[in-house]
Motif scaffolding. Structure first.
Motif, PDB file in Angstrom:
ATOM      1  N   ALA A 111      61.012  54.360  18.696  1.00 55.08           N
ATOM      2  CA  ALA A 111      62.454  54.199  18.879  1.00 55.08           C
ATOM      3  C   ALA A 111      62.828  54.006  20.350  1.00 55.08           C
ATOM      4  N   LEU A 112      62.478  54.987  21.188  1.00 54.38           N
ATOM      5  CA  LEU A 112      62.881  54.908  22.591  1.00 54.38           C
ATOM      6  C   LEU A 112      62.208  53.764  23.333  1.00 54.38           C
ATOM      7  N   SER A 113      60.913  53.591  23.133  1.00 56.43           N
ATOM      8  CA  SER A 113      60.196  52.515  23.843  1.00 56.43           C
ATOM      9  C   SER A 113      60.789  51.137  23.555  1.00 56.43           C
ATOM     10  N   PRO A 114      60.995  50.764  22.293  1.00 55.92           N
ATOM     11  CA  PRO A 114      61.608  49.454  22.036  1.00 55.92           C
ATOM     12  C   PRO A 114      62.998  49.300  22.643  1.00 55.92           C
ATOM     13  N   LEU A 115      63.834  50.330  22.524  1.00 54.57           N
ATOM     14  CA  LEU A 115      65.190  50.243  23.064  1.00 54.57           C
ATOM     15  C   LEU A 115      65.182  50.126  24.583  1.00 54.57           C
ATOM     16  N   LEU A 116      64.352  50.931  25.233  1.00 60.29           N
ATOM     17  CA  LEU A 116      64.273  50.888  26.697  1.00 60.29           C
ATOM     18  C   LEU A 116      63.652  49.584  27.183  1.00 60.29           C
ATOM     19  N   ALA A 117      62.678  49.071  26.444  1.00 53.58           N
ATOM     20  CA  ALA A 117      62.045  47.801  26.824  1.00 53.58           C
ATOM     21  C   ALA A 117      63.058  46.663  26.785  1.00 53.58           C
ATOM     22  N   ILE A 118      63.878  46.615  25.737  1.00 52.06           N
ATOM     23  CA  ILE A 118      64.909  45.589  25.631  1.00 52.06           C
ATOM     24  C   ILE A 118      65.939  45.738  26.751  1.00 52.06           C
ATOM     25  N   ALA A 119      66.394  46.974  26.975  1.00 53.98           N
ATOM     26  CA  ALA A 119      67.384  47.210  28.019  1.00 53.98           C
ATOM     27  C   ALA A 119      66.851  46.784  29.378  1.00 53.98           C
ATOM     28  N   ASP A 120      65.621  47.168  29.685  1.00 51.04           N
ATOM     29  CA  ASP A 120      65.039  46.813  30.987  1.00 51.04           C
ATOM     30  C   ASP A 120      64.828  45.315  31.113  1.00 51.04           C
ATOM     31  N   PHE A 121      64.449  44.659  30.029  1.00 54.42           N
ATOM     32  CA  PHE A 121      64.193  43.218  30.079  1.00 54.42           C
ATOM     33  C   PHE A 121      65.441  42.445  30.494  1.00 54.42           C
ATOM     34  N   PHE A 122      66.611  42.909  30.030  1.00 57.38           N
ATOM     35  CA  PHE A 122      67.847  42.205  30.357  1.00 57.38           C
ATOM     36  C   PHE A 122      68.539  42.751  31.603  1.00 57.38           C
ATOM     37  N   LEU A 123      68.198  43.943  32.015  1.00 54.61           N
ATOM     38  CA  LEU A 123      68.777  44.497  33.234  1.00 54.61           C
ATOM     39  C   LEU A 123      68.001  44.099  34.485  1.00 54.61           C
ATOM     40  N   ASP A 124      66.731  43.810  34.328  1.00 50.46           N
ATOM     41  CA  ASP A 124      65.880  43.509  35.478  1.00 50.46           C
ATOM     42  C   ASP A 124      66.465  42.349  36.283  1.00 50.46           C
ATOM     43  N   GLU A 125      66.566  42.534  37.587  1.00 41.86           N
ATOM     44  CA  GLU A 125      67.205  41.534  38.442  1.00 41.86           C
ATOM     45  C   GLU A 125      66.267  40.413  38.865  1.00 41.86           C
ATOM     46  N   TYR A 126      64.993  40.513  38.513  1.00 43.23           N
ATOM     47  CA  TYR A 126      64.086  39.403  38.778  1.00 43.23           C
ATOM     48  C   TYR A 126      64.484  38.261  37.842  1.00 43.23           C
ATOM     49  N   HIS A 127      64.822  37.113  38.415  1.00 42.65           N
ATOM     50  CA  HIS A 127      65.425  36.037  37.630  1.00 42.65           C
ATOM     51  C   HIS A 127      64.363  35.214  36.904  1.00 42.65           C
ATOM     52  N   PHE A 128      63.842  35.805  35.852  1.00 41.19           N
ATOM     53  CA  PHE A 128      62.866  35.126  34.999  1.00 41.19           C
ATOM     54  C   PHE A 128      63.485  34.873  33.638  1.00 41.19           C
ATOM     55  N   VAL A 129      63.402  33.637  33.192  1.00 40.24           N
ATOM     56  CA  VAL A 129      63.858  33.266  31.863  1.00 40.24           C
ATOM     57  C   VAL A 129      62.674  32.674  31.108  1.00 40.24           C
ATOM     58  N   PRO A 130      62.224  33.318  30.039  1.00 41.18           N
ATOM     59  CA  PRO A 130      61.078  32.774  29.294  1.00 41.18           C
ATOM     60  C   PRO A 130      61.384  31.399  28.727  1.00 41.18           C
ATOM     61  N   LYS A 131      60.422  30.515  28.819  1.00 42.94           N
ATOM     62  CA  LYS A 131      60.577  29.177  28.259  1.00 42.94           C
ATOM     63  C   LYS A 131      60.184  29.203  26.784  1.00 42.94           C
ATOM     64  N   ARG A 132      60.539  28.147  26.097  1.00 46.35           N
ATOM     65  CA  ARG A 132      60.272  28.103  24.658  1.00 46.35           C
ATOM     66  C   ARG A 132      58.775  28.099  24.366  1.00 46.35           C
ATOM     67  N   LYS A 133      57.993  27.552  25.287  1.00 44.83           N
ATOM     68  CA  LYS A 133      56.544  27.564  25.080  1.00 44.83           C
ATOM     69  C   LYS A 133      55.979  28.976  25.167  1.00 44.83           C
ATOM     70  N   HIS A 134      56.690  29.877  25.874  1.00 47.82           N
ATOM     71  CA  HIS A 134      56.227  31.255  25.988  1.00 47.82           C
ATOM     72  C   HIS A 134      56.384  32.016  24.676  1.00 47.82           C
ATOM     73  N   VAL A 135      57.285  31.540  23.819  1.00 43.47           N
ATOM     74  CA  VAL A 135      57.480  32.171  22.510  1.00 43.47           C
ATOM     75  C   VAL A 135      56.166  32.215  21.742  1.00 43.47           C
ATOM     76  N   TRP A 136      55.406  31.136  21.803  1.00 45.06           N
ATOM     77  CA  TRP A 136      54.149  31.061  21.052  1.00 45.06           C
ATOM     78  C   TRP A 136      53.093  31.996  21.615  1.00 45.06           C
ATOM     79  N   LEU A 137      53.191  32.309  22.904  1.00 46.32           N
ATOM     80  CA  LEU A 137      52.225  33.235  23.495  1.00 46.32           C
ATOM     81  C   LEU A 137      52.369  34.640  22.912  1.00 46.32           C
ATOM     82  N   CYS A 138      53.550  34.947  22.408  1.00 43.43           N
ATOM     83  CA  CYS A 138      53.790  36.270  21.816  1.00 43.43           C
ATOM     84  C   CYS A 138      52.951  36.493  20.564  1.00 43.43           C
ATOM     85  N   MET A 139      52.437  35.412  20.003  1.00 47.26           N
ATOM     86  CA  MET A 139      51.621  35.520  18.795  1.00 47.26           C
ATOM     87  C   MET A 139      50.221  36.071  19.084  1.00 47.26           C
ATOM     88  N   ILE A 140      49.769  35.912  20.318  1.00 48.05           N
ATOM     89  CA  ILE A 140      48.377  36.235  20.622  1.00 48.05           C
ATOM     90  C   ILE A 140      48.024  37.704  20.360  1.00 48.05           C
TER      91      ILE A 140
END
Length: 240
Positions: A111-140
């Motif tokens: 519960a906490l890990s997923p919620l905190l991971a999502i919150a940090d992913f969108f709060l992080d000020e490093y300006h990284f936006v995953p590209k659509r090709k990165h979606v497929w890497l999530c399958m690995i």
């Protein structure tokens, strides 16, 4: 340091505690929870996905680059998948296989890990936006996990509680086998269909996160630090 940056660091530290601390707690209490050995806990996707997200978060406290943030995106998708699968598919039937559903370590890792991971992913000020090709890497990671687990299952490796499979939907020796169907829970369909369903679900999660991140990056950058709690629950924080 901006308020948003402070919130991001708070999320990172809490995420490290929830993920890595939760796994350590699982290992320390493994035998008490009925596992034959603490190391068997590491055969589960829950432990592995929490270790991945916790480890990359530790690394990002000290250094940052695009490759590391691609890994962060992949592991964020994996830990969200862990939370979704546990909440809707595993917890209703956990007691049938001798698992305690919402014990302390489960709350941390599912519960906490997923919620905190999502919150940090969108709060992080490093300006990284995953590209659509990165979606497929999530399958690995999950495909590797499924593949290796099926090999272990084939050779009757004990996953800790006398069961030669980690999760009921991966039990290809169930009455339904690979391709069967049933109206009896939890074995609704054979393992083959679960193997198709889970990658599809993971891709859906990956696309949703990628699209939201992309959408937020294109929007005007405004400040709204006071609305963090509402943003955390209902929407993602806008960029500065």
């Amino acid at each position: 340091m901006t308020i948003r940056a402070r919130l991001s660091y708070i999320c990172k530290y809490l995420l490290i505690v929830a993920s890595l601390g939760g796994v350590l707690f699982m290992l320390f209490t493994a035998e008490r929870d009925g596992f034959s050995h603490w190391s068997r806990q590491l055969l589960y996707f829950t432990a592995q996905s929490n270790i991945w997200i916790g480890a990359i978060t530790v690394v990002l406290l000290f250094t940052a680059n695009e490759k590391l943030y691609i890994l962060k995106y992949i592991f964020t998708v994996c830990i969200v998948m862990t939370g979704v699968v546990f909440t809707f598919l595993l917890s209703p039937f956990a007691s049938d296989y001798g698992f305690h559903t919402w014990k302390f370590s489960s709350v941390l890792t599912h519960a906490l890990s997923p919620l905190l991971a999502i919150a940090d992913f969108f709060l992080d000020e490093y300006h990284f936006v995953p590209k659509r090709k990165h979606v497929w890497l999530c399958m690995i990671p999950p495909v590797l996990y499924f593949s290796i687990s099926f090999v272990l299952e084939y050779f009757y490796v004990d996953f800790g509680k006398g069961l030669p499979f980690p999760y009921y939907f991966m039990n290809f020796r169930s009455p339904l086998g690979l391709f069967g169907f049933s109206g009896t829970l939890p074995y609704v369909m054979g393992t083959f269909y679960w193997f198709i369903l889970f990658p599809a679900l993971l891709l859906l999660i990956a696309v949703i996160i990628q699209r939201f991140k992309e959408k937020r990056a294109k929007k005007s950058r405004t400040d709204n630090p006071s609305g963090f709690l509402f943003c955390f629950i209902f929407r993602f924080m806008p960029y500065k």
